[in-house]
Design a protein around this motif. Structure first.
Motif, PDB file in Angstrom:
ATOM      1  N   ARG A 377       0.863  -1.188   0.000  1.00 44.76           N
ATOM      2  CA  ARG A 377       0.000   0.000   0.000  1.00 44.76           C
ATOM      3  C   ARG A 377       0.895   1.233   0.000  1.00 44.76           C
ATOM      4  O   ARG A 377       1.736   1.404   0.881  1.00 44.76           O
ATOM      5  CB  ARG A 377      -0.924  -0.014   1.222  1.00 44.76           C
ATOM      6  N   LEU A 378       0.733   2.081  -0.991  1.00 42.32           N
ATOM      7  CA  LEU A 378       1.642   3.195  -1.229  1.00 42.32           C
ATOM      8  C   LEU A 378       1.783   4.106  -0.010  1.00 42.32           C
ATOM      9  O   LEU A 378       2.900   4.484   0.356  1.00 42.32           O
ATOM     10  CB  LEU A 378       1.160   3.999  -2.443  1.00 42.32           C
ATOM     11  N   LYS A 379       0.681   4.467   0.619  1.00 38.25           N
ATOM     12  CA  LYS A 379       0.765   5.426   1.727  1.00 38.25           C
ATOM     13  C   LYS A 379       1.575   4.872   2.890  1.00 38.25           C
ATOM     14  O   LYS A 379       2.235   5.628   3.614  1.00 38.25           O
ATOM     15  CB  LYS A 379      -0.632   5.851   2.183  1.00 38.25           C
ATOM     16  N   ASP A 380       1.565   3.544   3.078  1.00 40.03           N
ATOM     17  CA  ASP A 380       2.377   2.945   4.141  1.00 40.03           C
ATOM     18  C   ASP A 380       3.851   2.928   3.757  1.00 40.03           C
ATOM     19  O   ASP A 380       4.722   3.143   4.603  1.00 40.03           O
ATOM     20  CB  ASP A 380       1.899   1.518   4.423  1.00 40.03           C
ATOM     21  N   GLU A 405       7.400  10.021  -2.637  1.00 38.34           N
ATOM     22  CA  GLU A 405       6.223   9.334  -3.190  1.00 38.34           C
ATOM     23  C   GLU A 405       6.565   8.543  -4.454  1.00 38.34           C
ATOM     24  O   GLU A 405       6.139   7.387  -4.603  1.00 38.34           O
ATOM     25  CB  GLU A 405       5.137  10.366  -3.493  1.00 38.34           C
ATOM     26  N   LYS A 431      -3.158   1.980  -7.207  1.00 37.21           N
ATOM     27  CA  LYS A 431      -4.060   3.032  -6.725  1.00 37.21           C
ATOM     28  C   LYS A 431      -5.272   2.439  -6.015  1.00 37.21           C
ATOM     29  O   LYS A 431      -5.750   2.991  -5.013  1.00 37.21           O
ATOM     30  CB  LYS A 431      -4.492   3.919  -7.897  1.00 37.21           C
ATOM     31  N   TYR A 433      -5.300  -0.423  -4.360  1.00 36.36           N
ATOM     32  CA  TYR A 433      -4.780  -0.865  -3.062  1.00 36.36           C
ATOM     33  C   TYR A 433      -4.607   0.316  -2.105  1.00 36.36           C
ATOM     34  O   TYR A 433      -4.719   0.166  -0.889  1.00 36.36           O
ATOM     35  CB  TYR A 433      -3.426  -1.562  -3.238  1.00 36.36           C
ATOM     36  N   ASN A 434      -4.323   1.481  -2.678  1.00 40.74           N
ATOM     37  CA  ASN A 434      -4.063   2.672  -1.861  1.00 40.74           C
ATOM     38  C   ASN A 434      -5.344   3.390  -1.450  1.00 40.74           C
ATOM     39  O   ASN A 434      -5.295   4.458  -0.847  1.00 40.74           O
ATOM     40  CB  ASN A 434      -3.148   3.629  -2.628  1.00 40.74           C
TER      41      ASN A 434
END
Length: 690
Positions: A377-380, A405, A431, A433-434
């Protein structure tokens, strides 16, 4: 000279004042509580009041994790318990773990099962995953958590020591539970008395083991001295509070394999002290033995096995008995009880070797594998790098927006498995997943995507590689005051040629193609930001929004709109409405649904007594800004930025846009200029293509 003396006195006085200030911070009562000593009957009083102090190692570890609290979250309609121990506590230890809520929940469930005696306590818990996926961090956190928990009232535990002939006190080398001193025939009566009057759901007092060889020798000698009077023998025993400590090798052990020639199983179970054989006459006297192997000293706590599957076969035999029977076999002595959590970790190649080795069948049968994958997950993933590359840590250099990022995006893309869905790209999957919504995809689709890619996150680029290349980018340009995404992308691409874990040309080509994907995504991101900065005229946006809403209201209610200039009533301006809606890809067939959605949203706000503001609807705000940008872009002549000559009026407008980029998006003067030039070159290419 007198001035120098006065200065020296002043410095000395200052030092004394500092020490006095520190002294006031000392908590002597807390120290005395942590170093409590007393008799066995004093200890029984504590047990009556706090039966949880007799918990097993697994029970204590599980309670320690729960003591930090939990929260329930929902991911793709599935409930996940998030343990704050791995969040808030881990952040305090500078070891925060992100994006692994499900694997951590699985791990804690194993601890819970073991704490309840359901069988997992007789297994080796094996953290399995690729390099750099936080396996060591999890083990380090658990050890640190146990150390701190043992210092609290809720986590206290005790051991005992023996009085020698010289009046010295000798501690039990394995930090055993004081109740182990009670003879087997007296234990049922003791437990009945200690547990009487307790509620059924409360933790019962239990006695799980027998004395270690050293304490058994001490016990038998003193029992013989007092002619079998166990009660009188207790005068030579002192109970003390036990504080777990990895540095002091008390209750926390760590074992790391060495090369095969230097491996020795006595490192786990202790070895003979040859200097004391002459004093005691035989190797089988426990006083001539050092019970200081990792499995000995980790009793009552946790032992970590680093790269456990690299252990020699002799070690693995010790591990089998330690896990299944909770016993170890020191040289020359009988099997000895232990009570500890055995936690190992390994990577994929070593685990495959275990699966393919038929001689390892016994170990496979006694192993519970918990997969610890890379973050998907990108934000993590971004949080992992922000921990190291933030303004507090990076001094003297500005990290341009989206630098972290973009690097994180590439790392996550390398870990994802190509979706089977024909209309879904790898970037779109990232995206979803995010948490982003895409037309035609629901949360159920995301669950299905994860289900079909069950091994996702077990391969790809490690966070360590990203951290190394980010560091390189920061130091490789000493004259630059700002590091941007292109510098990092360049480092990422250059490093691929020497990456030790890239095994074939096809994989390298795939990773390079993904770098091209993130470059294109970065272009879209900065184009959008520049567009929004140009269109950030608040008054113009509000006028455009008001005009759009008036037309949408008339359209949905089948009314006409009053022309503010002529005063005449006219049909709603379809061209205006579509020019806004097309900016966010609303198809003609869905325009009615979107317009009704907007009016319903405005109506719901009105019921709550709230006024509509276009900023509260992210999609509408984006559409309005893009529409306004399209209307205004020719007035700023962005493409003129690629020219060396810019007229004064254009420069003033550019400066306004730069100030908005700095204020609203976190750019500095250097990277705002760079990004404007970059976007201008994109528009220049676009015009030349046309």
């Amino acid at each position: 000279m007198p001035n120098a003396c006065m200065l020296e006195v002043k410095i000395m006085a200052t030092g004394k004042a500092i020490l006095n200030a520190l002294r006031q911070e000392l908590d002597l009562s807390d120290y005395r509580k942590k170093h409590w000593e007393g008799s066995l009957d004093d200890y029984l009083d504590i047990v009556r009041e706090h039966p949880e102090i007799t918990r097993s190692a697994y029970q204590r570890l599980y309670d320690m994790i729960l003591s930090h609290g939990t929260e329930e979250v929902y991911e793709q309609k599935q409930k996940v318990i998030r343990y704050k121990f791995f969040g808030e506590f881990a952040e305090q230890q500078s070891d925060a773990i992100y994006g692994l809520d499900r694997p951590l929940m699985e791990l804690v469930n194993c601890f819970k099962s073991a704490a309840n005696g359901y069988g997992t306590e007789r297994r080796v818990l094996l953290l399995h995953g690729p390099v750099g996926s936080s396996k060591s961090t999890i083990a380090r956190l658990l050890k640190r958590g146990l150390e701190l928990y043992s210092k609290t009232d809720d986590g206290m535990l005790f051991s005992f020591c023996w009085k020698s002939a010289e009046g010295q006190w000798q501690k039990c080398p394995m930090h055993e539970e004081p109740l182990n001193l009670v003879p087997a025939n007296l234990r049922p009566m003791l437990l009945t008395r200690l547990n009487e009057g307790r509620q059924a759901q409360s933790v019962p007092v239990t006695i799980r083991g027998d004395l270690c060889p050293f304490c058994r020798q001490m016990f038998n000698e003193r029992l013989a001295h007092y002619d079998g009077d166990w009660h009188r023998m207790l005068d030579e025993i002192k109970v003390y509070r036990l504080i777990l400590s990895e540095q002091d090798r008390i209750g926390i052990g760590t074992f790391q394999p060495k090369d095969e020639k230097n491996q020795d199983s006595t490192e786990l179970t202790g070895d003979i002290n040859y200097r004391k054989i002459a004093e005691y006459g035989t190797e089988s006297d426990p006083r001539a033995f050092n019970f200081d192997g990792e499995l000995n000293i980790a009793n009552r706590g946790l032992v970590e096995f680093i790269e456990v599957l690299k252990l020699d076969v002799a070690f693995l035999y010790d591990l089998l008995g330690a896990s299944q029977e909770h016993k170890i076999k020191p040289k020359k002595f009988a099997q000895t009880d232990i009570d500890e959590v055995i936690l190992g970790h390994t990577n994929e190649p070593e685990y495959r070797r275990l699966q393919n080795n038929e001689f390892m069948e016994a170990l496979r049968d006694r192993t519970v594998k918990i997969d610890i994958p890379y973050v998907t997950r990108l934000k993590d993933e971004i949080k992992i790098y922000e921990k190291d590359f933030n303004p507090e840590r990076v001094k003297g250099k500005h990290v341009a927006p989206h630098t972290i990022e973009i690097a994180a995006m590439w790392a996550v893309l390398t870990r994802l498995i190509q979706p089977k869905h024909a209309n879904l790209t790898l970037l779109q999957k990232l995206k979803l997943y995010n948490g982003k919504t895409l037309p035609g995809f629901t949360e159920d689709n995301v669950v299905e995507l994860k289900r079909e890619a069950f091994n996702e996150g077990m391969h790809g680029i490690s966070p360590r590689y990203i951290q190394d290349k980010m560091s390189n980018a920061l130091v490789a340009h000493p004259t630059e005051s700002c590091v941007n995404p292109f510098m990092v992308i360049q480092e990422l691409e250059a490093g691929l040629r020497h990456h030790s874990l890239i095994t074939n040309q096809e994989q390298m080509q795939h990773f390079r193609e993904l770098l091209s994907v993130v470059k294109e995504e970065y272009e879209d991101i900065v184009k959008n930001e520049v567009q929004r900065a140009i269109a950030a005229d608040e008054d113009a946006l509000m006028r455009l929004c008001s005009n759009y809403i008036d037309n949408v209201k008339a359209y949905t209610q089948r009314e006409k709109v009053r022309n503010r200039y002529t005063g005449n009533y006219e049909e709603p301006d379809e061209r205006l409405m579509r020019s806004v809606e097309e900016k966010i890809d609303i198809p003609d067939g869905r325009k009615d649904d979107f317009r009704r959605e907007i009016m319903n949203y405005i109506g719901a706000l009105a019921i709550d007594g709230k006024k509509f503001d276009y900023k509260t609807n992210e999609r509408l705000q984006k559409a309005l800004e893009m529409k306004l940008f399209e209307d205004q872009k020719d007035t700023i002549k962005l493409t003129s930025l690629v020219s060396s000559v810019v007229d004064k009026a254009t420069q003033e407008k550019i400066d306004v846009v730069k100030s908005r980029l700095i204020r609203n998006y976190g750019y500095c003067d250097v990277c705002s200029t760079d990004v404007l030039s970059f976007v201008a070159s994109i528009f220049a290419r676009g015009h030349s293509k046309k």
